[in-house]
Motif scaffolding. Structure first.
Motif, mmCIF file in Angstrom:
data_model
loop_
_atom_site.group_PDB
_atom_site.id
_atom_site.type_symbol
_atom_site.label_atom_id
_atom_site.label_comp_id
_atom_site.label_asym_id
_atom_site.label_seq_id
_atom_site.Cartn_x
_atom_site.Cartn_y
_atom_site.Cartn_z
ATOM 1 N N ASP A 97 -3.652 8.272 8.276
ATOM 2 C CA ASP A 97 -3.912 7.570 7.201
ATOM 3 C C ASP A 97 -5.371 6.896 6.853
ATOM 4 N N GLY A 98 -5.989 7.257 5.723
ATOM 5 C CA GLY A 98 -7.231 6.908 5.257
ATOM 6 C C GLY A 98 -8.078 8.055 5.604
ATOM 7 N N ASP B 112 -11.957 8.093 12.490
ATOM 8 C CA ASP B 112 -10.917 7.185 12.020
ATOM 9 C C ASP B 112 -11.486 6.391 10.796
ATOM 10 N N ASP B 113 -10.745 5.683 9.945
ATOM 11 C CA ASP B 113 -11.419 4.981 8.957
ATOM 12 C C ASP B 113 -11.264 3.443 9.292
ATOM 13 N N ASP C 151 -7.382 10.681 13.011
ATOM 14 C CA ASP C 151 -6.609 9.687 12.574
ATOM 15 C C ASP C 151 -5.730 10.350 11.223
HETATM 16 MG MG LIG Z 1 -6.513 5.121 9.348
#
Ligand SMILES: [Mg+2]
Length: 190
Positions: A15-16, A136-137, A13
């Motif tokens: 973002d984050g 992933d976050d 992923d």
């Molecule tokens: Mg994310």
């Protein structure tokens, strides 16, 4: 007959995970709402901000390509993904809108984050990409991935994903879900 064993595909992923989108949002919400947000205070997916919330603000900001280009990179991203890319096929998989695809790929190049494939869009299905692992976050993405694939879900620990993790341990059984504190730990799970 010669058989070639394909390299495992690892979904990563943006973002984050690679991009510190929360830090990038701080001056924006100060400007718009006069709210002084601190990174560690972003502990909910829908954290209220003025009349809005952090989720809505991200969706809005992601079409501002100048803002997208200026998002800081998490310090260990290039090196950690480089290590992953040496042993696996790296598939960048992000819910960012297609309008931000080019800016996002330029951003990855600029920050020297290597990848083999790039996928972008709010509708894309992470469970149908033949991924052996998803990093992933977002708890929801990891949960769905573990529930619907044979792959391993890896949640990168962030202040905004510390709730709602309880079900993750049971959904896929042993060895199907890990929480890591940094991207560097992901290589050790392969
Ligand atoms: Mg994310």
């Amino acid at each position: 007959m010669v058989t070639t064993v394909g390299r495992r595909r690892i979904g990563v992923d943006v973002d984050g995970v690679l991009a510190d989108h929360v830090t990038a949002l701080i001056p924006r919400v100060l400007d718009k709402y006069g709210v002084e947000l601190r990174w560690e205070e972003a502990n909910q997916w829908r954290l209220p901000l003025g009349d809005s919330d952090i989720g809505v603000e991200f969706v809005e900001a992601m079409v501002d390509l100048e803002w997208v280009a200026g998002i800081p990179v998490y310090q260990d991203a290039a090196e950690a993904v480089g290590e992953l890319a040496s042993v696996a096929e790296v598939v960048i998989i992000t819910a960012r809108p297609p309008v931000a695809a080019e800016a996002t790929q330029a951003w990855l190049h600029r920050h020297q984050v290597p990848y083999d494939q790039f996928m972008c869009g709010p509708e894309l299905d992470r469970n149908r990409q033949d991924l052996a692992m998803l990093v992933d976050d977002y708890v929801g993405n990891i949960y769905e991935f573990v529930a619907h694939t044979a792959g391993i879900g890896v949640l990168l620990d962030r202040p905004w994903n510390r709730d709602d993790r309880e079900d993750l341990g049971t959904v896929g059984g042993t060895g199907r879900f890990y929480v890591v504190q940094s991207l560097r730990e992901v290589v050790g799970l392969l």
